[in-house]
Design an enzyme around this catalytic site. Structure first.
Site, PDB file in Angstrom:
ATOM      1  N   LYS A 198       4.099 -14.217  72.117  1.00 38.40           N
ATOM      2  CA  LYS A 198       4.887 -13.018  71.862  1.00 38.40           C
ATOM      3  C   LYS A 198       5.176 -12.787  70.386  1.00 38.40           C
ATOM      4  O   LYS A 198       5.581 -13.706  69.674  1.00 38.40           O
ATOM      5  CB  LYS A 198       6.216 -13.092  72.621  1.00 38.40           C
ATOM      6  CG  LYS A 198       6.063 -13.076  74.141  1.00 38.40           C
ATOM      7  CD  LYS A 198       7.424 -13.089  74.800  1.00 38.40           C
ATOM      8  CE  LYS A 198       7.298 -13.009  76.316  1.00 38.40           C
ATOM      9  NZ  LYS A 198       8.637 -12.991  76.973  1.00 38.40           N
ATOM     10  N   GLY A 377      12.292 -26.440  65.968  1.00 36.18           N
ATOM     11  CA  GLY A 377      13.080 -25.263  65.610  1.00 36.18           C
ATOM     12  C   GLY A 377      13.387 -25.177  64.129  1.00 36.18           C
ATOM     13  O   GLY A 377      13.414 -24.093  63.551  1.00 36.18           O
TER      14      GLY A 377
END
Length: 400
Positions: A198, A377
Site C-alpha cells: 500500500k 518501525g
C-alpha cells in the site's frame, strides 16, 4: 547525528567502577512453553555488555518483552529465559532482579538483568518520576536498542535526560552511523527502493525520499498505484485508486529536481493470487482485466540491475513482487543480487523492514549488504524524516 558512545567511554577508561545501565532489545520470539525460538537480538546485545564488563563496570541490563500490562507482572512476561541464554553467551552468571526501580545492587565485573521494564508503571508514558528513579541507579546510561528508538518511553528517553552520563551502545551507534551515511551525506547517485502492498502505509516515506534521492524505485502494490497515475490499466491488481493524485505529486517532486522513478515496462501477471497460479509475462500496457500484476518482468529487471550498478548509495525497503511464491520472485531475486554486487563494487547499501530481511535471508546475501537494520518501525520512521526520540535525547546530552 552526534552522540557520545559507550565505546568512547570504555576506551578512555571512564567506565571502571561505574554502574552502567544498558537498555537493550531482548524482545525475542518464544513458543507456547516460553522457549526462545530465535535468539539474534540476545546475541546482538552481548558486545555492549561485554564492553562494559571488560572496562570494569557494574552492569545492569533491561529490556521489554512482549506486551505486558503495566503494574501486573505475569510469569509469561518474565525475562528469565532471556537471562539463561544471556548467561550462556557471556559465560558467567546473570542474576534476574524483580522490583528493581527503587534499588538494584551490582558489583564491578558483574551483570544483572532487570526484569521486563514495561511492567513498571509509567514506562510507556515516559513518566518523569520513573525516569528519575532509574537514572539514580546508574552512573552511565547506554541505549543499545534501536528497535525502540522511535518510542519516547522511560527507559529509552526519560532516563537519558536525567542520567549523569548518557550514551549510545555499539548497536545503536552503528545504526546512527549507517543511517547518517545513507541519507545525511550519501555517495551519489542515491537510489531508494520502496515496495509494499500500500502507498498509504509508506506515503510519508515516499514524499521524504522523493526530495532527497536521485532515483526512486517502487514495487508491489505501490508500483501498481503509480502505474494507475501514469494512465496504465492494471486489471484487478492491488492498488489504491484514491491515492493516484499523491503519486502524481511525488512524480512531480522528483522531476522538478531531476530525479527519476522508472516504472516497469513489462510485468508478470496471473489470474489468481496463489503459489501455483499460471504466470504470464506481458508488456505493462497489456495487462488484461482479469489479471493481477505479481512481479516485474525480465526487461524491467534487467533495467533495474543496470540502474543499481550505477548507484553510489542504495536504501532498500521491501520486495518488488510476491517473492514468497517462486513464480513471482525473480524480480526481487535479481534486485537482491544486483544490490549485493553493487555493494561489492563500492556502493553503500542499507536495508530494513521485515519482508526485506526475509528476502535477504532467502537469497543468502546478508554478508553482502553494507548494513542491515533490525529496527523495524524505527527504520521506517527514520526514512519518513522523523526525529527518533531516543536518539534525539542522546544528541541533546552530547551538546551539554
Amino acid at each position: 547525528m552526534k552522540v557520545l558512545t559507550l565505546k568512547h567511554l570504555a576506551d578512555s577508561g571512564q567506565l571502571a567502577g561505574q554502574r552502567v545501565f544498558i537498555r537493550a532489545d531482548l524482545n525475542v520470539p518464544q513458543d507456547d512453553a516460553g522457549n526462545i525460538t530465535e535468539d539474534t537480538r540476545i546475541r546482538a546485545s552481548v558486545p555492549a555488555i561485554q564492553m562494559a564488563l571488560d572496562a570494569g563496570a557494574a552492569v545492569m541490563v533491561t529490556s521489554h518483552l512482549g506486551r505486558p500490562t503495566e503494574g501486573e507482572f505475569k510469569p509469561e512476561d518474565s525475562l528469565a529465559p532471556v537471562g539463561q541464554r544471556l548467561a550462556e553467551l557471556l559465560g558467567r552468571p546473570v542474576e534476574l532482579k524483580r522490583n528493581w526501580v527503587d534499588g538494584a545492587t551490582v558489583a564491578p565485573g558483574q551483570v544483572v538483568l532487570l526484569e521486563n521494564c514495561r511492567v513498571n508503571n509509567g514506562e510507556k508514558k515516559n513518566n518523569d518520576d520513573l525516569a528519575r528513579k532509574m537514572a539514580a541507579l546508574c552512573d552511565v546510561y547506554a541505549n543499545d536498542a534501536f528497535g525502540t528508538a522511535h518510542r519516547a518511553e522511560a527507559t529509552t528517553h526519560g532516563i537519558a535526560k536525567y542520567a549523569k552520563v548518557a550514551c549510545a551502545g555499539p548497536l545503536l551507534a552503528a545504526e546512527i552511523d549507517a543511517l547518517s551515511k545513507a541519507l545525511g551525506n550519501p555517495k551519489r547517485p542515491l537510489m531508494a527502493i520502496v515496495a509494499g502492498s500500500k502507498v498509504s502505509t509508506k506515503l510519508t516515506i515516499l514524499n521524504n525520499l522523493a526530495a532527497k534521492v536521485d532515483r526512486l524505485i517502487v514495487g508491489g502494490g505501490i508500483a501498481n498505484t503509480f502505474l494507475l497515475a501514469e494512465g496504465f490499466a492494471i486489471g484487478k491488481s492491488l492498488a489504491e485508486r484514491d491515492l493516484v493524485l499523491q503519486c502524481k505529486e511525488i512524480l512531480q517532486t522528483l522531476a522538478a529536481k531531476g530525479g527519476t522513478l522508472p516504472l516497469p515496462v513489462d510485468v508478470v501477471v496471473a489470474k489468481e493470487f496463489k503459489a501455483d497460479a499460471t504466470p504470464r509475462i506481458c508488456a505493462t500496457h497489456d495487462v488484461q482485466p482479469d489479471e493481477m500484476i505479481l512481479d516485474i518482468g525480465p526487461q524491467s529487471a534487467l533495467g533495474l540491475v543496470h540502474a543499481i550498478a550505477e548507484a553510489g548509495t542504495i536504501v532498500w525497503n521491501g520486495p518488488l513482487g510476491v517473492f514468497e511464491f517462486d513464480a513471482f520472485a525473480e524480480g526481487t531475486h535479481q534486485m537482491a543480487l544486483a544490490i549485493a554486487n553493487a555493494t561489492a563494487n563500492g556502493a553503500f547499501s542499507i536495508a530494513g523492514g521485515g519482508d526485506t530481511l526475509a528476502a535477504i535471508a532467502k537469497y543468502g546475501i546478508g554478508d553482502r549488504i553494507s548494513y542491515i537494520s533490525t529496527g523495524g518501525g524505527a527504520f521506517l520512521e527514520f526514512l519518513e524524516g522523523k526525529k527518533l526520540p531516543a536518539i534525539e535525547a542522546l544528541e541533546q546530552r552530547a551538546q551539554e
